[in-house]
Design an enzyme around this catalytic site. Structure first.
Site, PDB file in Angstrom:
ATOM      1  N   TYR A   1     -24.896  35.919  28.045  1.00  0.00           N
ATOM      2  CA  TYR A   1     -25.791  36.532  27.245  1.00  0.00           C
ATOM      3  C   TYR A   1     -25.078  37.989  26.432  1.00  0.00           C
ATOM      4  O   TYR A   1     -24.888  38.862  27.755  1.00  0.00           O
ATOM      5  CB  TYR A   1     -26.955  36.624  27.785  1.00  0.00           C
ATOM      6  CG  TYR A   1     -28.339  37.347  27.149  1.00  0.00           C
ATOM      7  CD1 TYR A   1     -28.787  36.668  25.548  1.00  0.00           C
ATOM      8  CD2 TYR A   1     -28.957  38.270  27.160  1.00  0.00           C
ATOM      9  CE1 TYR A   1     -29.582  37.298  24.888  1.00  0.00           C
ATOM     10  CE2 TYR A   1     -30.162  39.016  26.861  1.00  0.00           C
ATOM     11  CZ  TYR A   1     -30.340  38.528  25.563  1.00  0.00           C
ATOM     12  OH  TYR A   1     -31.194  39.012  24.812  1.00  0.00           O
TER      13      TYR A   1
ATOM     14  N   ASN B   1     -25.186  30.374  42.549  1.00  0.00           N
ATOM     15  CA  ASN B   1     -25.932  31.006  43.652  1.00  0.00           C
ATOM     16  C   ASN B   1     -25.393  32.679  44.011  1.00  0.00           C
ATOM     17  O   ASN B   1     -25.384  33.079  45.147  1.00  0.00           O
ATOM     18  CB  ASN B   1     -25.891  30.357  45.081  1.00  0.00           C
ATOM     19  CG  ASN B   1     -24.705  29.784  45.278  1.00  0.00           C
ATOM     20  OD1 ASN B   1     -23.710  30.403  45.019  1.00  0.00           O
ATOM     21  ND2 ASN B   1     -24.543  29.044  46.428  1.00  0.00           N
TER      22      ASN B   1
ATOM     23  N   HIS C   1     -41.956  30.296  29.000  1.00  0.00           N
ATOM     24  CA  HIS C   1     -40.806  31.239  29.407  1.00  0.00           C
ATOM     25  C   HIS C   1     -41.271  32.599  30.137  1.00  0.00           C
ATOM     26  O   HIS C   1     -40.493  33.190  30.986  1.00  0.00           O
ATOM     27  CB  HIS C   1     -39.729  31.419  28.248  1.00  0.00           C
ATOM     28  CG  HIS C   1     -39.005  30.319  27.835  1.00  0.00           C
ATOM     29  ND1 HIS C   1     -39.583  29.559  26.768  1.00  0.00           N
ATOM     30  CD2 HIS C   1     -37.899  29.553  28.045  1.00  0.00           C
ATOM     31  CE1 HIS C   1     -38.677  28.691  26.657  1.00  0.00           C
ATOM     32  NE2 HIS C   1     -37.718  28.566  27.241  1.00  0.00           N
TER      33      HIS C   1
ATOM     34  N   ASP D   1      -7.138  14.740  25.068  1.00  0.00           N
ATOM     35  CA  ASP D   1      -6.140  15.669  24.987  1.00  0.00           C
ATOM     36  C   ASP D   1      -4.963  14.827  25.665  1.00  0.00           C
ATOM     37  O   ASP D   1      -4.840  13.978  26.295  1.00  0.00           O
ATOM     38  CB  ASP D   1      -6.408  16.794  26.247  1.00  0.00           C
ATOM     39  CG  ASP D   1      -5.218  17.771  26.279  1.00  0.00           C
ATOM     40  OD1 ASP D   1      -5.499  18.815  25.079  1.00  0.00           O
ATOM     41  OD2 ASP D   1      -4.583  17.931  27.069  1.00  0.00           O
TER      42      ASP D   1
ATOM     43  N   ASP E   1     -25.392  28.623  35.556  1.00  0.00           N
ATOM     44  CA  ASP E   1     -26.756  28.435  35.335  1.00  0.00           C
ATOM     45  C   ASP E   1     -27.495  27.930  34.245  1.00  0.00           C
ATOM     46  O   ASP E   1     -28.536  27.267  34.343  1.00  0.00           O
ATOM     47  CB  ASP E   1     -27.352  30.178  35.770  1.00  0.00           C
ATOM     48  CG  ASP E   1     -26.897  31.262  35.003  1.00  0.00           C
ATOM     49  OD1 ASP E   1     -26.248  30.760  34.039  1.00  0.00           O
ATOM     50  OD2 ASP E   1     -27.166  32.328  35.160  1.00  0.00           O
TER      51      ASP E   1
ATOM     52  N   GLU F   1     -30.712  23.424  32.272  1.00  0.00           N
ATOM     53  CA  GLU F   1     -31.040  22.496  31.272  1.00  0.00           C
ATOM     54  C   GLU F   1     -30.895  21.052  32.202  1.00  0.00           C
ATOM     55  O   GLU F   1     -31.900  20.386  31.881  1.00  0.00           O
ATOM     56  CB  GLU F   1     -30.101  22.581  30.165  1.00  0.00           C
ATOM     57  CG  GLU F   1     -30.100  23.872  29.361  1.00  0.00           C
ATOM     58  CD  GLU F   1     -31.523  24.018  28.758  1.00  0.00           C
ATOM     59  OE1 GLU F   1     -32.263  23.182  28.681  1.00  0.00           O
ATOM     60  OE2 GLU F   1     -31.878  25.365  28.571  1.00  0.00           O
TER      61      GLU F   1
ATOM     62  N   HIS G   1     -33.965  20.426  33.857  1.00  0.00           N
ATOM     63  CA  HIS G   1     -35.186  19.791  32.765  1.00  0.00           C
ATOM     64  C   HIS G   1     -35.248  18.471  32.809  1.00  0.00           C
ATOM     65  O   HIS G   1     -36.525  17.596  32.799  1.00  0.00           O
ATOM     66  CB  HIS G   1     -35.004  20.539  31.455  1.00  0.00           C
ATOM     67  CG  HIS G   1     -35.631  21.799  31.210  1.00  0.00           C
ATOM     68  ND1 HIS G   1     -36.954  22.089  31.565  1.00  0.00           N
ATOM     69  CD2 HIS G   1     -35.027  22.930  30.896  1.00  0.00           C
ATOM     70  CE1 HIS G   1     -36.919  23.427  31.312  1.00  0.00           C
ATOM     71  NE2 HIS G   1     -35.968  24.025  31.032  1.00  0.00           N
TER      72      HIS G   1
END
Length: 527
Positions: A404, A394, A442, A276, A354, A359, A362
């Site tokens: 979602y 949290n 899952h 940028d 979150d 991820e 993991h």
């Protein structure tokens, strides 16, 4: 003599002296849980004094003591290797991670942990050990296939999975193991196939070293499935780097760096480093990927004293704008990748703090317990990512609620507080036992998620009352369990053991934290 079992294990009690220390489990007896299938110890709890042994010799002396229980002939050092030794400065305890070997060949996923208290006493053994491998003559034969042929077999098979030969991120390699699958032991090559085209995949193959047959395969790629402004229009501040008159999304203040790239809606990684001219960033997906990676790094560094996902400051690299309308985010073994979503099912996935923390956890799991991404160990892998996703982000116990189904208020991917609200089990009796989703990784994560929620917040579940201990102590327990006790094939029962032992290490055997852990797992039906 064959032992009889109730449920999955039998507990054997052997009278020993009682320890007066509260920093270790107050076992009046040695407790041994036997693995149902192999009839060898999968958990030993006691306070054992090594009688003069020091360093690694404490571990070898301890294993020598139990060699008959493990049905070991000869030298115990021929059956185990010490692969890691860690000291916890907070508790002054030592934690050894072992690898079972046979004729110098590691048994895939068969790791064990041995734990030593501040006084030098062994307090526990946790893990799985497969005995009697001498009876399998195939394991003693030299492989008929070499590494190159094993790789070719795996590639040939994965072409059938994805429709064409993938474009691999790195050249596939094969490593020789003894691999245990469906009650049989094989001399096998493990082959990891990591690719982005024609679709992202991180397949693990196990190829019979004699016949070339595919013994097992599964995709380890985790699917979410289901100053600048972020995806939601919120203003964030974050560190960048200036070179000449150009600013880069490159933070050199944390570990070895945090870098954010764009794939420009293509599929090559890592893509182009984001730049940028005025250091006011308007690409929301990039802003969030960068800022959320920084926040996740800060959480693990400040709360758990972990320097990046590998503990050694590894560069955290993220790529946004991957592919077109791509409804996924994943860790591919070396970096984070985020799609932009289709605007209906998902917004750009880096917009969820979150999701980013999930991820990156993991990656932490991969470098510590190495939980195999199938069945119960895979569900624990997913649960650990959900737990720490909720610890970093949290303000609630939902996962993915910010990105979602943007047109549907209050929706989320999963809930630790109420897994059943999103179709996931909240009790072991309701677990999924099929083969879809790598054995329900899952879905069944909901069981451990509910235990973690109850441990933190308290409540009554299936008639069991749990007195919550708060997020901070809950996070300490699960991080300690992940980094010191869990092993690649840990199941839910081992998770309970690991959590109890971790709470004991951190807070004492008679602490309210230990009582709460036991109650939480009682409440979700895990014994």
């Amino acid at each position: 003599m064959k032992k009889s079992y109730l449920a999955t294990s039998l507990t054997l009690s052997i009278a020993v002296g009682v320890s007066g220390f509260t920093s270790v489990p107050a076992f009046a007896k040695t407790k041994i849980d036997y693995h149902k299938q192999w009839d060898t110890p999968q958990y030993i709890g006691e306070v054992w004094e090594p009688e003069g042994a020091k360093g690694d010799d404490v571990v070898w002396s301890y294993l020598e003591k139990y060699k008959d229980e493990f049905r070991i002939q000869g030298n115990v050092e021929d059956h185990f290797e010490i692969v890691n030794e860690a000291r916890n400065k907070e508790t002054d305890t030592k934690h050894y991670r072992l690898q079972e070997v046979y004729n110098g060949i590691p048994i895939y996923g068969f790791q064990q942990t041995v734990h030593i208290d501040a006084d030098g006493n062994v307090t526990s053994f946790l893990g799985q050990f497969i005995p009697d491998l001498d009876s399998n003559k195939q394991l003693k034969k030299k492989p008929k296939l070499n590494e190159q042929k094993a790789v070719k077999q795996a590639i040939k098979d994965v072409e059938g999975e994805v429709g064409e030969k993938p474009d691999f991120i790195q050249d596939p390699e094969a490593k020789l193991y003894i691999y245990v699958h469906e009650d049989e032991s094989y001399l096998a090559y493990a082959v990891e196939l990591n690719f982005l085209d024609p679709e992202p995949g991180r397949w693990m193959y196990f190829i019979d070293a004699h016949s070339g047959d595919v013994i097992n395969k599964y995709n380890m790629l985790d699917h979410v499935t289901a100053t600048g402004k972020g995806v939601l229009g919120d203003t964030k501040q974050f560190e960048t780097t200036k070179q000449g008159s150009t600013y880069m999304l490159k933070d050199t203040t944390r570990g070895k760096g945090i870098e954010t790239y764009t794939a420009n809606n293509r599929t090559s990684l890592p893509g182009t480093l984001m730049t940028d001219s005025d250091n006011y960033w308007t690409d929301g997906a990039a802003v969030d990927a960068h800022a959320h990676a920084q926040k996740t790094y800060d959480y693990f560094r400040n709360v758990h004293n972990r320097n990046s996902y590998d503990g050694n400051g590894a560069v955290i690299r993220s790529t946004v704008h991957y592919s077109t309308r791509y409804n996924n985010a994943f860790w591919n073994g070396s970096q984070m990748v985020y799609g932009d979503g289709d605007g209906t099912t998902f917004l750009p996935l880096s917009g969820g703090l979150d999701v980013v923390a999930h991820e990156l956890t993991h990656a932490v799991t991969e470098r510590t317990a190495g939980l195999v991404y199938q069945n119960e160990s895979g569900a624990l892998n997913e649960s650990m990512s959900d737990i720490f996703g909720a610890m970093v982000d949290n303000d609630d116990w939902l996962m993915g609620e910010d990105i979602y189904t943007p047109g549907r208020s209050g929706d989320a991917l999963r809930s630790l507080q109420d897994p059943a609200a999103y179709g996931d089990p909240d009790h072991y009796s309701k677990r999924y036992t099929g083969s879809q989703d790598n054995g329900g990784v899952h879905t069944n994560s909901g069981i451990n998620n509910k235990a973690a929620y109850l441990l933190a917040e308290g409540g009554t579940h299936y008639g069991v009352r749990v007195n919550g201990i708060g997020r901070t102590d809950t996070a300490k327990i699960y991080y300690h369990a992940l980094t010191h006790y869990l092993t690649p094939y840990s199941n839910f029962s081992a998770m309970r053991r690991a959590a109890v032992l971790s709470a004991t290490d951190l807070f004492g055997a008679n602490s309210r934290q230990v009582q709460a852990v036991n109650a939480a797992y009682d409440a979700v039906g895990v014994k």
